[in-house]
Write an enzyme that holds these catalytic residues in place. Sequence first.
Site, PDB file in Angstrom:
ATOM      1  CE  LYS A  83       3.332  -6.020   3.811  1.00  0.00           C
ATOM      2  NZ  LYS A  83       2.777  -4.822   4.472  1.00  0.00           N
TER       3      LYS A  83
ATOM      4  CG  ASP B 100       0.507  -4.113   1.986  1.00  0.00           C
ATOM      5  OD1 ASP B 100       0.741  -5.026   2.796  1.00  0.00           O
ATOM      6  OD2 ASP B 100       1.264  -3.131   1.835  1.00  0.00           O
TER       7      ASP B 100
ATOM      8  CD  GLU C  91       7.629  -0.312   7.686  1.00  0.00           C
ATOM      9  OE1 GLU C  91       6.705  -1.061   7.302  1.00  0.00           O
ATOM     10  OE2 GLU C  91       7.827   0.830   7.210  1.00  0.00           O
TER      11      GLU C  91
ATOM     12  CD  GLU D  64       0.436  -1.637   7.968  1.00  0.00           C
ATOM     13  OE1 GLU D  64       0.076  -0.835   8.855  1.00  0.00           O
ATOM     14  OE2 GLU D  64       0.921  -1.282   6.888  1.00  0.00           O
TER      15      GLU D  64
ATOM     16  CG  ASP E   4      -0.399  -0.134   2.509  1.00  0.00           C
ATOM     17  OD1 ASP E   4       0.842  -0.160   2.599  1.00  0.00           O
ATOM     18  OD2 ASP E   4      -1.156  -0.190   3.498  1.00  0.00           O
TER      19      ASP E   4
HETATM   20  O1  KIV Z   1       3.518  -1.049   1.573  1.00  0.00           O
HETATM   21  C1  KIV Z   1       4.685  -1.443   1.607  1.00  0.00           C
HETATM   22  O2  KIV Z   1       5.501  -1.194   0.708  1.00  0.00           O
HETATM   23  C2  KIV Z   1       5.108  -2.225   2.765  1.00  0.00           C
HETATM   24  C3  KIV Z   1       6.561  -2.444   2.966  1.00  0.00           C
HETATM   25  C4  KIV Z   1       7.170  -1.186   3.442  1.00  0.00           C
HETATM   26  C5  KIV Z   1       6.852  -3.581   3.848  1.00  0.00           C
HETATM   27  O3  KIV Z   1       4.294  -2.639   3.530  1.00  0.00           O
END
Ligand code: KIV
Length: 267
Positions: free
Chosen positions: A115, A85, A184, A117, A46
Amino acid sequence: MKKKVTVKTYQEFKNEGRKITMLTAYDYTMAKLVINAGVDSILIGDSLAMTMQGHSSTLPVTVDDIIYHTKMVVQANTNALIVSDMPFLSYHVSVEDTVRNAGRIVKEGGAEAVKLEGGRNIIDQVKAIIDAQIPVMGHLGLTPQSVNAFGGFKVQGRDDENAKRILDDALALQDAGVFSIVLEGIPEKLAKEISEQLYIPTIGIGAGKHCDGQVLVLQDMLGMYDNFVPKFVKQYANLNSVITSAVQDYIKEVQDGDFPTEEYTYK
Ligand code: KIV
């Protein structure tokens, strides 16, 4: 030709002690370059809110945006693992909504994993996505979707209490069945401890060298995005100056009547 990387290969890499590589990509041309160069996995992050859309945070990205960019990357894929994401608010409203959004990213976009968070606060959503047979990558530490809650993009896990919270979240995500976790913006020592305690691979960004793999935003590492360059970004190229000078050469040649010459002209 390199073997297809899957979530199972990720685990094999950790077991063998072979470092995992991941880069973001959001379009066909760049994804093709990165995949042909041999990267193990692509993240349709994202972060496209910043690099593609010009926003100052990742919050505005929608599920449709992620699907749109994932489709383009998938067109270029041969053997990388494709992870997309889940955007802000696409997994916070309800478990049912979460599974529907994850399913769309896989079904319409072509992602092989998603993915999210967060840790124990999103564990029901993580389990439900995994129950739907969609592999999940976790993301802990300086999670950019929490920028307002954190009061800015600040390194996390510096004090003992927060470090323990991140470690416990990592263990809970592993128990829930995630295949890997992005760490991160946390101190190297904490990332090392988490990477040693987990049997699944950790992928670091601003988390030091002890993670099982590394991820960077492509535009950052190519020196194309300079609105803000965090400490952890190594610029492996300076495409800003390469592109600027190519465009300036083109403008000059057109204005001087030096382009197109015979070589670039049909007869
Ligand atoms: O959105 C993204 O690029 C990420 C990375 C920074 C891990 O989540």
